[in-house]
Scaffold this active site. Structure first.
Site, PDB file in Angstrom:
ATOM      1  N   LYS A 173       0.893  -0.921  -0.186  1.00  0.00           N
ATOM      2  CA  LYS A 173       0.118   0.143   0.107  1.00  0.00           C
ATOM      3  C   LYS A 173       1.083   0.935  -0.135  1.00  0.00           C
ATOM      4  CE  LYS A 173      -2.575   2.406   3.344  1.00  0.00           C
ATOM      5  NZ  LYS A 173      -3.883   1.920   4.574  1.00  0.00           N
TER       6      LYS A 173
HETATM    7  C1  R5P Z   1      -1.768   4.744   7.188  1.00  0.00           C
HETATM    8  O1  R5P Z   1      -0.861   4.271   7.843  1.00  0.00           O
HETATM    9  C2  R5P Z   1      -3.889   4.581   7.842  1.00  0.00           C
HETATM   10  O2  R5P Z   1      -3.359   3.249   8.194  1.00  0.00           O
HETATM   11  C3  R5P Z   1      -4.735   4.493   7.078  1.00  0.00           C
HETATM   12  O3  R5P Z   1      -5.365   2.884   6.506  1.00  0.00           O
HETATM   13  C4  R5P Z   1      -4.188   4.770   5.975  1.00  0.00           C
HETATM   14  O4  R5P Z   1      -3.676   5.936   5.506  1.00  0.00           O
HETATM   15  C5  R5P Z   1      -4.876   5.404   4.298  1.00  0.00           C
HETATM   16  O5  R5P Z   1      -5.955   5.745   4.661  1.00  0.00           O
HETATM   17  P1  R5P Z   1      -6.647   7.329   4.011  1.00  0.00           P
HETATM   18  O6  R5P Z   1      -7.138   6.427   2.774  1.00  0.00           O
HETATM   19  O7  R5P Z   1      -6.951   8.192   4.969  1.00  0.00           O
HETATM   20  O8  R5P Z   1      -4.991   7.837   3.435  1.00  0.00           O
END
Ligand code: R5P
Length: 281
Positions: A173
């Site tokens: 991710k």
């Molecule tokens: C990041 O480390 C967090 O765990 C979130 O899961 C991630 O940032 C994704 O969320 P967002 O779309 O709010 O950035």
């Protein structure tokens, strides 16, 4: 990859499309009552039917999510620091593989911090976690965490994503950036795009569209969904981009069509986290 692992991966990335809409609601592990998730159960319940996978902490899963849900769950397995501490992102293991399995998770997510003070700790811990996860066939997703002052460019994100894969990540991710093709093309495992801080709906839909056009298998998105003026309309619009190949303009149409139908739950303004949700990510 053995049968169990391939089967778990197919729960996350839908075989029909090769894509996934992961809903990230794990933010409280370092932000506490994050804006949009103050009343967690009420906020996420209406979104669950529209996601392909829920990315969440074990505590919120146990206390706020109905065990009858049909979507697979991935659990955050790293943490240990908060928005208030001096060592934000110096994370370690917070979830055992046994507990992940007990909670029927298909996989876990773990942050690595490439290029910062604690890169060695987080990368070694992640690699060890992969060893454990593989023993039981759990999918390990590496999150290429980026500190507030670190560049989110293709050179850096390609380095971090490739390193994650080299150390055994089954999914990576990472963030969207200009030249995202380079990040995807140099990483041998599927990439999902994190959303980052809240931006206008059309911009978030365009970013998701560009990410999948560049080869990402989907998104693991949080704030741009649950902080939208209509979270359900937004997840439906994101779903149109990821699973139905809608253009950003078509997806904005989905958002507009649905936003009047789905009201956002009313929350009281709360706490420290509401003031600074974007410090880390
Ligand atoms: C990041 O480390 C967090 O765990 C979130 O899961 C991630 O940032 C994704 O969320 P967002 O779309 O709010 O950035």
């Amino acid at each position: 990859m053995d049968w169990g692992m391939r089967n778990r991966l197919s729960k996350i990335i839908k075989p029909k499309t090769g894509r996934t809409v992961m809903l990230a609601v794990d933010h409280g592990y370092f932000l506490g009552p994050t804006t949009g998730l103050e009343n967690f159960r009420e906020s996420i319940e209406p979104l669950i039917p529209y996601c392909d996978t829920l990315f969440i902490t074990r505590g919120m899963l146990r206390t706020c999510v109905n065990p009858n849900i049909e979507v697979p769950v991935m659990l955050r397995a790293s943490g240990g620091t908060s928005i208030l501490g001096k060592e934000l992102l110096h994370e370690g293991v917070t979830l055992s593989v046994e507990d992940a399995i007990r909670l029927n998770a298909v996989g876990i997510g773990y942050s690595i911090l490439v290029g910062a003070d604690w890169e060695r700790d987080t990368i070694l811990d992640f690699a060890n976690y992969v060893n454990e996860a593989e023993r039981y066939g759990l999918i390990a997703m590496a999150v290429t965490a980026v500190g507030k002052d670190m560049a989110k460019d293709a050179r850096y994100l390609a380095l971090a994503s490739r390193m994650a894969a080299e150390h055994g990540a089954h999914i990576v991710k990472t963030y969207y950036c200009e030249g995202f093709e380079k990040v995807v093309d140099t990483c041998p495992v599927p990439i999902v795009m994190a959303g980052g801080k809240k931006i206008p709906e059309l911009d978030a839909l365009t970013m998701a569209y560009n990410a999948v056009q560049a080869g990402a298998v989907g998104v693991d998105m949080g704030r741009n969904i649950f902080q939208s003026e209509s979270p359900v309309a937004m997840i439906k619009a994101i779903r149109a981009v990821i699973q139905e190949n809608a253009t950003p303009k078509e997806a904005l149409g989905v958002f507009k069509e649905n936003k009047g139908k789905f009201r956002k739950p009313a929350h009281r303004k709360s706490g420290v986290a509401a003031k600074d949700d974007s410090a880390k990510v």
